[in-house]
Design a protein around this motif. Sequence first.
Motif, PDB file in Angstrom:
ATOM      1  N   LYS A 158       0.850  -1.185   0.000  1.00 46.55           N
ATOM      2  CA  LYS A 158       0.000   0.000   0.000  1.00 46.55           C
ATOM      3  C   LYS A 158       0.885   1.235   0.000  1.00 46.55           C
ATOM      4  O   LYS A 158       1.770   1.387   0.841  1.00 46.55           O
TER       5      LYS A 158
ATOM      6  N   PHE B 189       0.760   5.565  -0.326  1.00 43.72           N
ATOM      7  CA  PHE B 189       0.048   6.834  -0.346  1.00 43.72           C
ATOM      8  C   PHE B 189       1.007   7.834  -0.976  1.00 43.72           C
ATOM      9  O   PHE B 189       1.882   8.372  -0.291  1.00 43.72           O
TER      10      PHE B 189
ATOM     11  N   THR C 108      -3.160   0.479   8.617  1.00 48.28           N
ATOM     12  CA  THR C 108      -3.330   0.385   7.166  1.00 48.28           C
ATOM     13  C   THR C 108      -3.567  -1.058   6.748  1.00 48.28           C
ATOM     14  O   THR C 108      -4.397  -1.341   5.872  1.00 48.28           O
TER      15      THR C 108
ATOM     16  N   ARG D 101      -7.163  -1.847   7.463  1.00 45.35           N
ATOM     17  CA  ARG D 101      -8.058  -1.136   6.555  1.00 45.35           C
ATOM     18  C   ARG D 101      -8.019  -1.724   5.147  1.00 45.35           C
ATOM     19  O   ARG D 101      -9.002  -1.652   4.419  1.00 45.35           O
ATOM     20  N   CYS D 102      -6.900  -2.324   4.779  1.00 48.11           N
ATOM     21  CA  CYS D 102      -6.846  -3.028   3.492  1.00 48.11           C
ATOM     22  C   CYS D 102      -7.647  -4.332   3.545  1.00 48.11           C
ATOM     23  O   CYS D 102      -8.209  -4.754   2.526  1.00 48.11           O
TER      24      CYS D 102
ATOM     25  N   MET E 179     -11.358  -0.662   3.217  1.00 46.29           N
ATOM     26  CA  MET E 179     -11.507   0.766   3.436  1.00 46.29           C
ATOM     27  C   MET E 179     -10.354   1.498   2.757  1.00 46.29           C
ATOM     28  O   MET E 179     -10.453   2.681   2.445  1.00 46.29           O
ATOM     29  N   GLU E 180      -9.239   0.793   2.584  1.00 49.73           N
ATOM     30  CA  GLU E 180      -8.138   1.251   1.734  1.00 49.73           C
ATOM     31  C   GLU E 180      -7.939   0.206   0.640  1.00 49.73           C
ATOM     32  O   GLU E 180      -7.976  -0.998   0.912  1.00 49.73           O
ATOM     33  N   THR E 181      -7.741   0.665  -0.585  1.00 48.85           N
ATOM     34  CA  THR E 181      -7.532  -0.258  -1.696  1.00 48.85           C
ATOM     35  C   THR E 181      -6.051  -0.608  -1.791  1.00 48.85           C
ATOM     36  O   THR E 181      -5.212   0.289  -1.865  1.00 48.85           O
TER      37      THR E 181
ATOM     38  N   SER F 278      -2.429  -1.322  -3.127  1.00 46.47           N
ATOM     39  CA  SER F 278      -1.722  -0.860  -4.318  1.00 46.47           C
ATOM     40  C   SER F 278      -1.240  -2.036  -5.159  1.00 46.47           C
ATOM     41  O   SER F 278      -1.185  -1.946  -6.394  1.00 46.47           O
TER      42      SER F 278
END
Length: 256
Positions: free
Chosen positions: A13, A15, A46, A49-50, A54-56, A58
């Motif tokens: 992931k 950002f 994170t 949340r992946c 809730m987080e996509t 990478s």
Amino acid sequence: MDQPIIRISGLHKRFGDNHVLRGIDFDVQAGDRVAILGSSGSGKSTLLRCLNFMETPSEGQIALKGKTIGRPTDRGMRYTQNELAAVRQRVGMVFQQFNLFPHMTALQNVMEGLTTVLGIEARTARDRAMAELGKVGLESKADAYPAQLSGGQQQRVAIARALAMDPEVLLFDEPTSSLDPELVGEVLNVIKDLAQDGRTMLLVTHELGFAYHYANKVLFLADGQLYETGTPDEVLKHPKKERTQRFLEKFTAFSF
């Protein structure tokens, strides 16, 4: 060994330029109680949340009960909103901040997902919500609004709300970090009861004593990587790697 309920493969992931997760590989079996530890910024939240998107991610793949979420394309995995909504029902999340609707009672907060997401009729949803409030010891607070509840009670309502959706996996993102010290125990006791019921749970926490007794697997993250994994005895009492040892020393410096 049975097929894992969650399989994480090559998970990254980013950002922007911040590469938060750097290739996570890990399996979660049904009934596992996983404690996730690490310093601030190591990627713990994170990662959670992946897992419920809730987080996509990478890069990499996440599979639930053998079925990979999304489909591969030339530009990585592609996900549909319907698919992700279904994942979030199966993988519930309890946050640091309670995220309750302030204009709704405890009962209404727990009912909300049942009626609006699952389409359950109000009377059935009410009965189910009351049962979940009972599991966290808050039947008597069903008609109270969040502002009338302590932080610990609000977090227990949030747990009841997550349980009401009957998830296959529960994620806890530092569920006691926003609480006054005297309220931490009541939330940890609820989590302990859920663990004894055989629920599959992943918990990000700094409560190392609780993690030792709660978990059957411990993950230590550093710089977005799984730095050390094992049983509570292996990681918390007899860590092999220097960075894990240094992390744990912070928590024992003031022991007596």
